[in-house]
Design a protein around this motif. Structure first.
Motif, PDB file in Angstrom:
ATOM      1  N   TRP A 102       5.385  -1.934   5.856  1.00 36.81           N
ATOM      2  CA  TRP A 102       4.314  -2.163   6.823  1.00 36.81           C
ATOM      3  C   TRP A 102       3.040  -2.643   6.141  1.00 36.81           C
ATOM      4  N   LEU A 103       2.723  -2.096   4.985  1.00 38.70           N
ATOM      5  CA  LEU A 103       1.501  -2.502   4.283  1.00 38.70           C
ATOM      6  C   LEU A 103       1.577  -3.943   3.807  1.00 38.70           C
ATOM      7  N   ARG A 104       2.768  -4.428   3.478  1.00 40.16           N
ATOM      8  CA  ARG A 104       2.901  -5.836   3.061  1.00 40.16           C
ATOM      9  C   ARG A 104       2.535  -6.798   4.182  1.00 40.16           C
ATOM     10  N   GLN A 105       2.706  -6.362   5.425  1.00 41.15           N
ATOM     11  CA  GLN A 105       2.363  -7.199   6.575  1.00 41.15           C
ATOM     12  C   GLN A 105       0.909  -7.024   7.015  1.00 41.15           C
ATOM     13  N   ASN A 106       0.190  -6.106   6.369  1.00 40.28           N
ATOM     14  CA  ASN A 106      -1.200  -5.829   6.768  1.00 40.28           C
ATOM     15  C   ASN A 106      -2.064  -5.698   5.522  1.00 40.28           C
ATOM     16  N   LYS A 107      -2.215  -6.789   4.806  1.00 39.81           N
ATOM     17  CA  LYS A 107      -2.984  -6.791   3.566  1.00 39.81           C
ATOM     18  C   LYS A 107      -4.493  -6.731   3.814  1.00 39.81           C
ATOM     19  N   ALA A 126       0.680   8.220  -1.066  1.00 43.61           N
ATOM     20  CA  ALA A 126      -0.223   7.826  -2.152  1.00 43.61           C
ATOM     21  C   ALA A 126       0.416   6.775  -3.057  1.00 43.61           C
ATOM     22  N   SER A 127       1.680   6.955  -3.413  1.00 40.61           N
ATOM     23  CA  SER A 127       2.340   5.991  -4.297  1.00 40.61           C
ATOM     24  C   SER A 127       2.542   4.646  -3.605  1.00 40.61           C
ATOM     25  N   ALA A 128       2.857   4.658  -2.314  1.00 45.60           N
ATOM     26  CA  ALA A 128       3.053   3.400  -1.588  1.00 45.60           C
ATOM     27  C   ALA A 128       1.751   2.611  -1.500  1.00 45.60           C
ATOM     28  N   ILE A 129       0.647   3.295  -1.215  1.00 44.73           N
ATOM     29  CA  ILE A 129      -0.643   2.614  -1.131  1.00 44.73           C
ATOM     30  C   ILE A 129      -1.067   2.090  -2.492  1.00 44.73           C
ATOM     31  N   GLU A 188       0.781   1.104  -4.907  1.00 49.50           N
ATOM     32  CA  GLU A 188       1.603  -0.024  -5.329  1.00 49.50           C
ATOM     33  C   GLU A 188       1.302  -1.292  -4.540  1.00 49.50           C
ATOM     34  N   ILE A 189       1.152  -1.195  -3.228  1.00 54.83           N
ATOM     35  CA  ILE A 189       0.969  -2.390  -2.395  1.00 54.83           C
ATOM     36  C   ILE A 189      -0.500  -2.787  -2.302  1.00 54.83           C
ATOM     37  N   LEU A 190      -1.394  -1.805  -2.119  1.00 57.36           N
ATOM     38  CA  LEU A 190      -2.827  -2.084  -1.989  1.00 57.36           C
ATOM     39  C   LEU A 190      -3.585  -1.285  -3.038  1.00 57.36           C
ATOM     40  N   PRO A 191      -3.550  -1.717  -4.288  1.00 55.75           N
ATOM     41  CA  PRO A 191      -4.211  -0.935  -5.359  1.00 55.75           C
ATOM     42  C   PRO A 191      -5.718  -0.878  -5.209  1.00 55.75           C
TER      43      PRO A 191
END
Length: 287
Positions: free
Chosen positions: A202-207, A221-224, A226-229
């Motif tokens: 989902w985060l890849r589609q909402n940068k 926390a780890s997902a955020i 990695e995708i949105l540092p």
């Protein structure tokens, strides 16, 4: 001279495209025969305006009940020929947008009423109420109406600040993730799980997200990270209070002993125990 108390059905149907030809009333049903008076149609594929008739057919649809009686419409509609050679459609069935759409067995206003009733009650409850009103529909059809309307909605757009938290579809069995937009306070996505992979997709589609309020789950926390540092991660108010409460409890446990002994009052006589109660009249009864 027409009476002012007479009900004219023509006023409740689109008179520019439909004309009532006959009305048949029985003990529990009203059948209204109508015919199309339109001369053009728009192709749903190439959007070209069509004017050549191919034939006619009868559409049988339900409308809202009238005085507790089921209303059936018998509409004689047209089929048109699509003259566009590049269009894969050869014939187009006439639709009445806003009143009756393609491949529907109910009018649009009838579907609107059913969906509103289902949202306020339930799908099965809505079907039972409609049956009592002589409007024939099943619970499965109500679910299909709601699903179609949900899928037809445009995808929600969130701003730069969102909130993420987990919830239980079934407690101790299956969990999901809800994402809420901070500006509107409305959910923008409901994910089927609470693991990091689902959130990453989902985060890849909402940068465009820059600030995220979340709980203390390590998967989020780890997902955020990695995708949105560069996104700011904020602990929500509930977990800040929870952290403070845990810190206070740990501090008290290190100072205050777990067991506190309460000394017995030495002023009590040997015959009277501290826990023994004295009657209101002051006279102690013999056992």
């Amino acid at each position: 001279m027409e009476s002012s108390n007479t009900l004219f059905l023509d006023h409740y149907f689109p008179s520019d495209v439909l004309k009532i030809t006959e009305v048949i009333e029985t003990d529990d049903k009203i059948i209204i025969h109508m015919k199309s008076i339109s001369h053009t149609c728009v192709c749903p594929r190439c959007h070209q305006r069509l004017e050549h008739y191919h034939g006619t057919y009868i559409r049988k649809v339900q409308d809202l009940p009238i005085l507790g009686k089921n209303v059936q419409l018998r509409i004689k509609a047209h089929e048109y020929i699509c003259d566009n050679e590049g269009c894969p459609v050869r014939t187009v069935a006439e639709t009445f947008n806003g009143f009756l759409n393609a491949n529907r067995r109910m009018t649009q206003r009838c579907e609107d009423f059913i969906c509103m009733l289902a949202i306020e009650t339930s799908c099965e409850g809505c079907a039972r109420i409609c049956q009592a009103m002589n409007l024939y529909i099943s619970g499965d059809s109500v679910i299909r109406f709601l699903t179609e309307r949900y899928e037809a909605q445009p995808p929600p757009v969130c701003g730069e600040t969102i909130g993420i938290d987990d919830f239980a579809f079934k407690k101790r069995s299956r969990y999901g993730t809800v994402i809420v937009d901070e500006a509107t306070h409305k959910p923008v996505a409901v994910l089927n799980s609470r693991d990091s992979n689902t959130l990453k997709a989902w985060l890849r589609q909402n940068k465009q997200v820059r600030r995220i309020t979340r709980d203390r789950a390590s998967a989020y926390a780890s997902a955020i990270e990695e995708i949105l540092p560069d996104a700011m991660q904020i602990a929500d108010r509930f977990h800040l209070h929870q952290n403070l409460l845990e810190a206070v409890q740990n501090a008290l446990k290190s100072v205050v002993p777990a067991d506190i002994k309460i000394p017995i009052d030495q002023g009590c006589s040997d015959n009277q125990q501290p826990s023994e109660k004295i009657p209101k009249d002051g006279v102690k009864k013999k056992k």
